[in-house]
Design an enzyme around this catalytic site. Structure first.
Site, PDB file in Angstrom:
ATOM      1  N   ASN A   6       0.883  -1.175   0.000  1.00  0.00           N
ATOM      2  CA  ASN A   6       0.000   0.000   0.000  1.00  0.00           C
ATOM      3  C   ASN A   6       0.916   1.220   0.000  1.00  0.00           C
ATOM      4  OD1 ASN A   6      -1.758   2.049   0.553  1.00  0.00           O
ATOM      5  ND2 ASN A   6      -2.627   1.126   2.406  1.00  0.00           N
ATOM      6  N   ARG A  26      -2.830  -2.115  -3.191  1.00  0.00           N
ATOM      7  CA  ARG A  26      -4.027  -1.329  -2.907  1.00  0.00           C
ATOM      8  C   ARG A  26      -4.044  -0.168  -3.896  1.00  0.00           C
ATOM      9  NH1 ARG A  26      -5.048   3.395   1.253  1.00  0.00           N
ATOM     10  NH2 ARG A  26      -7.310   3.451   1.149  1.00  0.00           N
ATOM     11  N   HIS A  78     -13.232   2.597   1.192  1.00  0.00           N
ATOM     12  CA  HIS A  78     -13.131   1.530   2.204  1.00  0.00           C
ATOM     13  C   HIS A  78     -13.744   0.221   1.702  1.00  0.00           C
ATOM     14  CE1 HIS A  78     -13.208   4.709   5.678  1.00  0.00           C
ATOM     15  NE2 HIS A  78     -11.958   4.389   5.401  1.00  0.00           N
TER      16      HIS A  78
END
Ligand code: ADP
Length: 404
Positions: A7, A95, A184
């Site tokens: 990430n 991500r 999210h």
């Protein structure tokens, strides 16, 4: 099978190496302050018993390439490593914050995917560029391993038009892609899967409301296992009260601020994203501290908690109505997993809706998945710890097995 999850932020790389045969992380780490004189690398190994070793080093890490190269050195280090050679890493999962309308699920990264992620930079100007840097760097360091993008927005691509369109001139949607995307998604999807397993319900028949309360916060109405509506919108500013973000306000507020306080766009952006939310009430945004202050009688802290919990309660009502039938409410992330007070305030006086907490179960300090509803609560109230990295690793495995 070993999968590295990355990430990448503008000056950071969070990473976890997963052993997919055990479905668990072997290493968790973070490189911070990349480009600064004193970059910090924290690297922790985790063995099968949950024990491990930690190494923290401070040195100058000039850029993301140097950062990832150092991570690989540590992963293969005789003392702090868990693999002998980087070729043991089967794939890298990234991500990626914004997949726009193009990505409805995770995907193997190729030139076309990279171009689409670039095309989505206007929708996520702070996040997609560093995510792209992470992909480019990982491609050079792991040339033989497939790279997979897992998008924060993908889970919400199942939201119906009536829930994702704003009532604006339609051309703004057609030409400028102004709509609700939601964020999210990796967390909401992860807890949906885990909650279905926990309750022994088939996911495609499972209706729930997932409540992710971290520094950022959002709620999702999940219908038949798929996202049906979510509280964040075109940007992560919409919806719940957050650590430093206001969440929902009157859309005319920026005009008021510009006219009466002489604020420009940058000031208003800063005010709504960085100076509002819990911080706007009490000057701090760490929920533990806010709760301590409220218990000590601080009126501002009490007000912050009231506004915070009331907004969540309002969305519970709205999403219950949107879903029509509700099996469970799931609390997750730092506050959702650890704050009995917030969980209790959000569910207070909802017994008429079939939502009733067992306060003894709610107060138990535990880290595992659990049911905190009263035996006579029609709707189960669950606490499910989120794990976005695990979801990215699982998605990466699923995607590469599909192509092989
Ligand atoms: P991020 O969005 O940065 O990943 P987290 O999910 O880690 O954030 O959540 C951070 C929030 O969780 C902070 O506001 C922190 O105060 C809160 N938190 C952590 N533990 C507790 C606790 N025991 N009680 C209340 N709040 C907590």
């Amino acid at each position: 099978m070993k999968i590295l999850v990355i990430n990448t932020g503008s000056s950071s790389i969070k990473y976890q190496l997963f052993d997919m045969d055990r479905d668990s992380a072997m290493v968790i780490g973070l490189v911070e302050k990349i480009g600064e004189k004193n970059s910090i690398l924290t690297h922790k190994t985790i063995d099968q018993n949950g024990d491990g070793k930690e190494k923290v080093e401070t040195s100058h890490i000039a850029d993301h390439t140097k950062g990832l190269a150092r991570i690989v050195e540590l992963l293969t280090d005789p003392e702090y490593g868990v693999i002998r050679d980087k070729s043991e890493i089967t794939a890298v999962g990234h991500r990626v914050v914004h997949g726009g309308e193009q990505f409805k699920s995770s995907t193997v990264i190729n030139e076309k995917v990279l171009k689409t992620v670039k095309d989505n930079i206007p929708l996520a100007p702070l996040h997609n560029p560093p995510n792209l840097t992470g992909i480019e760097v990982a491609k050079t360091i792991f040339p033989g391993a497939p790279q997979v993008a897992v998008f924060d927005t993908a889970f919400h691509q199942s939201i119906p038009q009536k829930a994702y369109l704003y009532a604006l001139p339609y051309d703004l949607y057609l030409k400028n892609r102004v709509r609700r995307y939601g964020f999210h998604g990796t967390s909401h999807a992860y807890v949906t899967v885990e909650a279905a397993k926990f309750m022994g319900i088939s996911r495609d028949k499972f209706n729930l409301i997932t409540i992710h309360l971290g520094n950022g916060a959002s709620m999702t109405a999940v219908k038949n296992g798929r996202s049906f509506d979510t509280s964040m919108g075109l940007t992560p500013l919409e919806g719940l009260v957050m650590g430093t973000r206001s969440g929902d306000v009157d859309p005319a507020l920026p005009f008021f601020l510009a006219r009466n306080l002489d604020m420009d766009l940058k000031d208003i952006d800063q005010l709504l994203n960085k100076e509002s939310g819990i911080k706007g009430f009490c000057g701090i945004n760490d929920m533990r501290e806010v709760e301590d202050r409220a218990r000590a009688g601080d009126e501002r802290a009490k007000t912050a908690l009231d506004v915070y919990a009331y907004r969540i309660k309002k969305y519970i009502g709205a999403y219950y109505a949107a879903l029509g039938r509700l099996d469970a409410i799931v609390f997750t992330a730092g506050i959702g997993e650890n704050s009995p007070l917030i969980r209790s305030m959000c569910c207070k006086d909802l017994q008429e809706l079939g939502i009733k907490i067992d306060e003894d179960k709610n107060r138990e300090r535990r880290k595992d998945e659990r049911d905190i509803s009263a035996t006579d609560s029609r709707i189960r109230i669950l606490v499910i710890p989120t794990n976005e990295e695990k979801r990215i690793a699982r998605e990466t495995k699923r995607v590469i097995e599909h192509i092989n």
